[in-house]
Design an enzyme around this catalytic site. Structure first.
Site, PDB file in Angstrom:
ATOM      1  CG  ASP A  39      -2.054   0.985   1.096  1.00  0.00           C
ATOM      2  OD1 ASP A  39      -3.213   0.552   0.955  1.00  0.00           O
ATOM      3  OD2 ASP A  39      -1.798   2.221   1.134  1.00  0.00           O
ATOM      4  CB  ILE A  40       0.739   4.310  -2.092  1.00  0.00           C
ATOM      5  CG1 ILE A  40       1.805   5.248  -2.628  1.00  0.00           C
ATOM      6  CG2 ILE A  40      -0.525   5.063  -1.728  1.00  0.00           C
ATOM      7  CD1 ILE A  40       1.458   5.852  -3.981  1.00  0.00           C
ATOM      8  CG  ASN A  97     -12.652  -0.577   3.567  1.00  0.00           C
ATOM      9  OD1 ASN A  97     -13.182  -0.827   4.648  1.00  0.00           O
ATOM     10  ND2 ASN A  97     -11.470   0.002   3.467  1.00  0.00           N
ATOM     11  CD  GLU A 105      -9.690   6.588   0.170  1.00  0.00           C
ATOM     12  OE1 GLU A 105      -8.572   6.268  -0.283  1.00  0.00           O
ATOM     13  OE2 GLU A 105      -9.856   7.398   1.086  1.00  0.00           O
ATOM     14  CB  VAL A 106      -9.243   1.686  -5.076  1.00  0.00           C
ATOM     15  CG1 VAL A 106      -8.838   1.169  -6.443  1.00  0.00           C
ATOM     16  CG2 VAL A 106      -8.255   2.750  -4.595  1.00  0.00           C
ATOM     17  CG  HIS A 110      -8.731  -3.117  -2.469  1.00  0.00           C
ATOM     18  ND1 HIS A 110      -9.645  -2.429  -3.232  1.00  0.00           N
ATOM     19  CD2 HIS A 110      -8.590  -2.408  -1.333  1.00  0.00           C
ATOM     20  CE1 HIS A 110     -10.042  -1.354  -2.588  1.00  0.00           C
ATOM     21  NE2 HIS A 110      -9.426  -1.322  -1.418  1.00  0.00           N
ATOM     22  CG  HIS A 112      -6.821  -2.943   3.051  1.00  0.00           C
ATOM     23  ND1 HIS A 112      -6.094  -1.802   2.834  1.00  0.00           N
ATOM     24  CD2 HIS A 112      -8.046  -2.715   2.511  1.00  0.00           C
ATOM     25  CE1 HIS A 112      -6.843  -0.913   2.193  1.00  0.00           C
ATOM     26  NE2 HIS A 112      -8.036  -1.441   1.987  1.00  0.00           N
TER      27      HIS A 112
HETATM   28  P1  5GP Z   1      -9.835   1.289   0.240  1.00  0.00           P
HETATM   29  O1  5GP Z   1     -10.126   2.497   1.087  1.00  0.00           O
HETATM   30  O2  5GP Z   1     -10.431   1.424  -1.140  1.00  0.00           O
HETATM   31  O3  5GP Z   1     -10.194   0.008   0.925  1.00  0.00           O
HETATM   32  O4  5GP Z   1      -8.264   1.233   0.100  1.00  0.00           O
HETATM   33  C1  5GP Z   1      -7.556   1.770  -0.967  1.00  0.00           C
HETATM   34  C2  5GP Z   1      -6.085   1.687  -0.614  1.00  0.00           C
HETATM   35  O5  5GP Z   1      -5.347   1.904  -1.786  1.00  0.00           O
HETATM   36  C3  5GP Z   1      -5.627   2.754   0.406  1.00  0.00           C
HETATM   37  O6  5GP Z   1      -5.061   2.100   1.540  1.00  0.00           O
HETATM   38  C4  5GP Z   1      -4.597   3.577  -0.372  1.00  0.00           C
HETATM   39  O7  5GP Z   1      -3.501   3.966   0.422  1.00  0.00           O
HETATM   40  C5  5GP Z   1      -4.176   2.608  -1.487  1.00  0.00           C
HETATM   41  N1  5GP Z   1      -3.755   3.262  -2.711  1.00  0.00           N
HETATM   42  C6  5GP Z   1      -4.398   4.252  -3.390  1.00  0.00           C
HETATM   43  N2  5GP Z   1      -3.723   4.582  -4.505  1.00  0.00           N
HETATM   44  C7  5GP Z   1      -2.639   3.776  -4.542  1.00  0.00           C
HETATM   45  C8  5GP Z   1      -1.569   3.645  -5.481  1.00  0.00           C
HETATM   46  O8  5GP Z   1      -1.473   4.331  -6.502  1.00  0.00           O
HETATM   47  N3  5GP Z   1      -0.627   2.701  -5.200  1.00  0.00           N
HETATM   48  C9  5GP Z   1      -0.694   1.908  -4.085  1.00  0.00           C
HETATM   49  N4  5GP Z   1       0.285   1.013  -3.892  1.00  0.00           N
HETATM   50  N5  5GP Z   1      -1.703   2.012  -3.183  1.00  0.00           N
HETATM   51  C10 5GP Z   1      -2.659   2.937  -3.415  1.00  0.00           C
END
Ligand code: 5GP
Length: 125
Positions: A39-40, A97, A105-106, A110, A112
């Site tokens: 994760d970034i 999520n 957010e994405v 996925h 985690h």
């Molecule tokens: P969500 O909130 O959708 O469950 O988690 C999305 C995750 O994607 C977040 O923890 C965020 O830090 C990670 N993320 C967003 N953009 C990028 C990216 O460009 N590269 C990587 N490695 N992680 C990302």
């Protein structure tokens, strides 16, 4: 920005672009069914994202639309990654999520994978 997690699938989401190699990532694992990378913005000493190779918006989409082989392959990959990284002792946490209230957010399913310290309560107040 939280999203719905429901179809239609957005083909240019950030994880789709990572899968296509258009955006760099720190890869930790890849097989026929899954791709995993750091994760970034890590929320624990180890914070890995595991994504299916198929185009699914969220767990809701994946659990209804993916084939049995995709689901089995993906879940086995998650376990394999944790095992390969030596996380089974002292343990790890998985989180997925789905939708606005979760803060997703994405819009590509996925999981985690968190580890590396005691992870505290399951849900933040
Ligand atoms: P969500 O909130 O959708 O469950 O988690 C999305 C995750 O994607 C977040 O923890 C965020 O830090 C990670 N993320 C967003 N953009 C990028 C990216 O460009 N590269 C990587 N490695 N992680 C990302």
């Amino acid at each position: 920005m939280p999203i719905s997690g429901l179809p239609p699938y957005e083909t240019n989401n950030i994880f789709a672009r990572i899968l296509r190699g258009e955006i760099p990532s720190k890869k930790v694992y890849e097989d026929e069914w899954a791709f995993a990378f750091h994760d970034i913005n890590p929320q624990a000493p180890t914070h890995i994202l595991v994504i299916p190779k198929g185009a699914y918006c969220s767990f809701a989409d994946f659990s209804t639309e993916a084939s049995d082989a995709e689901i089995a392959g993906f879940m086995r990959a998650v376990g394999q990654i944790a095992r390969d990284l030596g996380l089974e002792t002292p343990g790890y946490r998985l989180l997925a999520n789905m939708g606005a209230h979760s803060g997703q957010e994405v819009p590509h399913f996925h999981v985690h994978l968190f580890a590396g310290k005691p992870l505290g309560r399951m849900i933040a107040e």
